[in-house]
Scaffold this active site. Structure first.
Site, PDB file in Angstrom:
ATOM      1  N   ARG A  41     -73.494  13.702  32.766  1.00 40.15           N
ATOM      2  CA  ARG A  41     -72.265  14.408  33.153  1.00 40.15           C
ATOM      3  C   ARG A  41     -71.489  14.724  31.878  1.00 40.15           C
ATOM      4  O   ARG A  41     -71.085  13.814  31.150  1.00 40.15           O
ATOM      5  CB  ARG A  41     -71.433  13.519  34.082  1.00 40.15           C
ATOM      6  CG  ARG A  41     -70.052  14.060  34.411  1.00 40.15           C
ATOM      7  CD  ARG A  41     -69.297  13.142  35.370  1.00 40.15           C
ATOM      8  NE  ARG A  41     -67.964  13.640  35.623  1.00 40.15           N
ATOM      9  CZ  ARG A  41     -66.852  13.153  35.059  1.00 40.15           C
ATOM     10  NH1 ARG A  41     -66.903  12.116  34.240  1.00 40.15           N
ATOM     11  NH2 ARG A  41     -65.679  13.693  35.332  1.00 40.15           N
ATOM     12  N   HIS A  85     -62.074  19.131  31.544  1.00 42.83           N
ATOM     13  CA  HIS A  85     -61.741  17.735  31.239  1.00 42.83           C
ATOM     14  C   HIS A  85     -60.593  17.772  30.218  1.00 42.83           C
ATOM     15  O   HIS A  85     -60.752  17.369  29.069  1.00 42.83           O
ATOM     16  CB  HIS A  85     -62.973  17.002  30.721  1.00 42.83           C
ATOM     17  CG  HIS A  85     -62.874  15.501  30.752  1.00 42.83           C
ATOM     18  ND1 HIS A  85     -63.778  14.691  31.407  1.00 42.83           N
ATOM     19  CD2 HIS A  85     -61.988  14.641  30.195  1.00 42.83           C
ATOM     20  CE1 HIS A  85     -63.462  13.420  31.245  1.00 42.83           C
ATOM     21  NE2 HIS A  85     -62.372  13.360  30.502  1.00 42.83           N
ATOM     22  N   GLU A  90     -60.044  14.400  36.910  1.00 39.36           N
ATOM     23  CA  GLU A  90     -58.791  13.642  36.955  1.00 39.36           C
ATOM     24  C   GLU A  90     -57.541  14.526  36.824  1.00 39.36           C
ATOM     25  O   GLU A  90     -56.797  14.426  35.851  1.00 39.36           O
ATOM     26  CB  GLU A  90     -58.793  12.575  35.853  1.00 39.36           C
ATOM     27  CG  GLU A  90     -59.969  11.618  35.920  1.00 39.36           C
ATOM     28  CD  GLU A  90     -59.893  10.494  34.887  1.00 39.36           C
ATOM     29  OE1 GLU A  90     -58.916  10.447  34.121  1.00 39.36           O
ATOM     30  OE2 GLU A  90     -60.806   9.654  34.862  1.00 39.36           O
ATOM     31  N   ASN A 132     -63.591   8.349  39.820  1.00 42.92           N
ATOM     32  CA  ASN A 132     -63.478   7.566  38.583  1.00 42.92           C
ATOM     33  C   ASN A 132     -62.635   6.347  38.901  1.00 42.92           C
ATOM     34  O   ASN A 132     -61.498   6.471  39.369  1.00 42.92           O
ATOM     35  CB  ASN A 132     -62.793   8.366  37.472  1.00 42.92           C
ATOM     36  CG  ASN A 132     -63.654   9.528  36.994  1.00 42.92           C
ATOM     37  OD1 ASN A 132     -64.767   9.716  37.472  1.00 42.92           O
ATOM     38  ND2 ASN A 132     -63.135  10.286  36.055  1.00 42.92           N
ATOM     39  N   TYR A 182     -61.324   2.592  37.337  1.00 39.64           N
ATOM     40  CA  TYR A 182     -61.226   1.645  36.214  1.00 39.64           C
ATOM     41  C   TYR A 182     -60.519   0.363  36.626  1.00 39.64           C
ATOM     42  O   TYR A 182     -60.903  -0.718  36.207  1.00 39.64           O
ATOM     43  CB  TYR A 182     -60.501   2.303  35.028  1.00 39.64           C
ATOM     44  CG  TYR A 182     -61.373   3.337  34.360  1.00 39.64           C
ATOM     45  CD1 TYR A 182     -62.258   2.967  33.359  1.00 39.64           C
ATOM     46  CD2 TYR A 182     -61.366   4.668  34.772  1.00 39.64           C
ATOM     47  CE1 TYR A 182     -63.104   3.897  32.760  1.00 39.64           C
ATOM     48  CE2 TYR A 182     -62.201   5.613  34.182  1.00 39.64           C
ATOM     49  CZ  TYR A 182     -63.068   5.217  33.177  1.00 39.64           C
ATOM     50  OH  TYR A 182     -63.914   6.135  32.602  1.00 39.64           O
ATOM     51  N   GLU A 229     -67.201   8.016  36.890  1.00 39.49           N
ATOM     52  CA  GLU A 229     -66.848   7.217  35.705  1.00 39.49           C
ATOM     53  C   GLU A 229     -66.505   5.804  36.141  1.00 39.49           C
ATOM     54  O   GLU A 229     -65.795   5.602  37.133  1.00 39.49           O
ATOM     55  CB  GLU A 229     -65.618   7.771  34.963  1.00 39.49           C
ATOM     56  CG  GLU A 229     -65.842   9.013  34.172  1.00 39.49           C
ATOM     57  CD  GLU A 229     -64.585   9.471  33.426  1.00 39.49           C
ATOM     58  OE1 GLU A 229     -63.735   8.612  33.068  1.00 39.49           O
ATOM     59  OE2 GLU A 229     -64.452  10.693  33.228  1.00 39.49           O
TER      60      GLU A 229
HETATM   61  O1  IFM Z   1     -61.880   8.387  28.233  1.00 37.16           O
HETATM   62  C1  IFM Z   1     -61.346   8.593  29.507  1.00 37.16           C
HETATM   63  C2  IFM Z   1     -61.952   9.813  30.144  1.00 37.16           C
HETATM   64  O2  IFM Z   1     -61.758  10.942  29.362  1.00 37.16           O
HETATM   65  C3  IFM Z   1     -61.357  10.056  31.498  1.00 37.16           C
HETATM   66  N1  IFM Z   1     -61.353   8.881  32.314  1.00 37.16           N
HETATM   67  C4  IFM Z   1     -60.897   7.655  31.722  1.00 37.16           C
HETATM   68  C5  IFM Z   1     -61.588   7.406  30.403  1.00 37.16           C
HETATM   69  C6  IFM Z   1     -61.100   6.087  29.785  1.00 37.16           C
HETATM   70  O3  IFM Z   1     -59.733   6.121  29.544  1.00 37.16           O
END
Ligand code: IFM
Length: 470
Positions: free
Chosen positions: A79, A122, A167, A296, A298, A372
């Site tokens: 990706r 992006h 995002e 995504n 985290y 992600e």
């Molecule tokens: O590095 C970033 C990415 O560009 C978008 N999502 C979160 C990642 C980590 O912060």
């Protein structure tokens, strides 16, 4: 932890992700125009140690080597994002030399048996379009659809998976309200206009791509979170969690899947004029059927809005400046954190996926891909440059176990992309935060797979997580 390998469904897609500005470099080559990140990086204090993406991982010149690395890591899919300003330097006029770079990359990937997965945007808007109002201006949404059509014209014969935005929450809220991302504006009303125009741009692009290629697989990637009340017994905390969930998740999911903005969020931001930028018919454009949702993930967080302090360490402001202005604060829960200070909360991923399936993607019959997931840690290379990053490896392992649990719960998750293939330019943190499966020595541009990268390559090859401790 389980004591036997956890096998994923046949055909589960294993990949890794990157983004153009974070890895390509060659910022002034091949006719590339300036993006908002080139300009933002020159603002004193905007990026740690005045780092920028001028060279980054030099991927522009090393794409063949990097594709070889992907093949060695057994990745089935890659990706990557396209730099709009490389392909259309002023945002509107095609630049054949820039487009040719991506055409070569796609050919290299296909020759290596790797599925190319395109993200059209992006975060690196051509500066020429920012000068005309950026995402706060409706016209940018129309230009985005034109750009999507041009890229598909060039690559659509070989690329079957197209996602529009990465995002949009970050683009809108960190770029136009918090000012900590490009273009560095601090204007809440502009941020809300940007939310709508990003989503409109997505919808217009989907419409344009569908017309050109009814068989293409189309989607969008959202950064989604799990917002918990710090204390479910406190009204202020419940309201804080509702606001964060509203602006981070539902503000994007509801228009995409239900054709409406959430009423409570609209009420919260009524004083900021968002209703005035939404025109009749826009939500029909935004809510066209999708073929996938990219997620995504985290971390999740706990929140309070209660002036009475919670026990434990002082909380930080939540990332969204609009909810921070409402008095919402994040309350640390004492969980371990990554190098970014983000709480490690794999169970949040299972909750998020299950909720998406129940409330959004399930009813729409749309599969989910984790586009992600990953972690930055303080990497310590040995004398050969090898990083034995057990903490990152454990992060991947725990989150993949959560995905596996969601699959068992019946969630339609079809693939997983580690963030990131390479250490790279981590936006306002410059090169200080490393997320790669592969270490990049920025002095020599040498690539050295980390322990997590070698582990991930075995997971991808076997389509299974090893038994605990394996
Ligand atoms: O590095 C970033 C990415 O560009 C978008 N999502 C979160 C990642 C980590 O912060």
């Amino acid at each position: 932890m389980n004591s036997s390998p956890l096998t994923f469904p046949a055909g589960f897609l294993w990949g890794a992700a990157t983004a153009a500005y974070q890895i390509e470099g060659a910022a002034h080559e091949g006719g590339r125009g300036e993006s908002i990140w080139d300009v933002f990086c020159r603002v004193p204090g905007a990026v740690a140690d005045a780092h920028n993406g001028d060279v980054a991982c030099d991927h522009y010149h090393r794409s063949a080597q990097d594709v070889g690395l992907m093949r060695d890591l057994n990745l089935a899919a890659y990706r990557f994002s396209i730099s709009w300003a490389r392909c259309m330097p002023d945002g509107v006029t095609p630049n054949p030399e820039g487009i040719a770079f991506y055409s070569r990359l796609v050919d290299q990937l296909l020759a290596a048996g790797i599925t190319p997965w395109i993200t059209l945007y992006h975060w690196d808007l051509p500066q020429a379009l920012e000068d005309k109002g950026g995402w706060a201006a409706r016209e940018t949404a129309e230009r985005f659809a034109d750009y999507a059509a041009v890229m598909h014209e060039a690559l659509g014969d070989r690329v079957r998976i197209w996602t529009t935005l990465n995002e949009p929450w970050v683009s809108a809220f960190l770029g136009y309200a918090a000012g900590i991302h490009a273009p560095g504006r601090q204007d809440p009303a502009a941020a809300l206009a940007a939310v709508h125009h990003l989503l409109l741009g997505h919808g217009l692009a989907v419409r344009a791509l569908r017309r050109q290629d009814p068989e293409a697989t189309l989607g969008i990637t959202l950064n989604l979170t799990v917002a918990d009340p710090a204390d479910p017994g406190r009204d202020g905390d419940l309201d804080a969690a509702r606001r964060v969930d509203g602006q981070s998740n539902r503000m994007f999911l509801d228009p995409l899947f239900r054709g409406e903005y959430p009423a409570d969020v609209l009420a919260d931001v009524a004083h900021l004029g968002m209703a005035e930028v939404v025109r009749p018919g826009d939500l029909d454009i935004i809510s066209q059927p999708l073929d996938l949702l990219g997620v995504n993930y985290y971390h999740g967080d706990a929140f309070t809005k209660d002036p009475a302090p919670h026990p434990g360490p002082a909380g930080g402001a939540p990332a969204s400046p609009l909810v921070a202005a409402d008095g919402v604060r994040q309350v640390p829960r004492g969980l371990p954190v990554t190098g970014m200070g983000w709480e490690i909360q794999p169970e949040g991923l299972r909750r998020l996926l299950n909720r998406l399936q129940r409330e959004y993607t399930g009813p729409a019959g749309v599969p989910i891909y984790i586009t992600e997931n990953g972690a930055a840690f303080e990497d310590v290379p040995d004398a050969d440059g090898f990083v034995d990053d057990q903490a990152r490896l454990a992060f991947f392992d725990q989150h993949l176990r959560a995905v596996h649990e969601s699959l068992a719960d019946g969630v339609d998750v079809r693939g997983y992309f580690a963030w990131s293939l390479l250490d790279n330019f981590e936006w306002a943190f410059g090169y200080h935060q490393r997320f790669g499966l592969v270490r990049v020595d920025y002095e020599t541009q040498r690539r050295i797979p980390k322990a997590s990268g070698l582990w991930y390559s075995r997971v991808a090859a076997s389509n299974a997580l090893p038994a605990a401790g394996g």
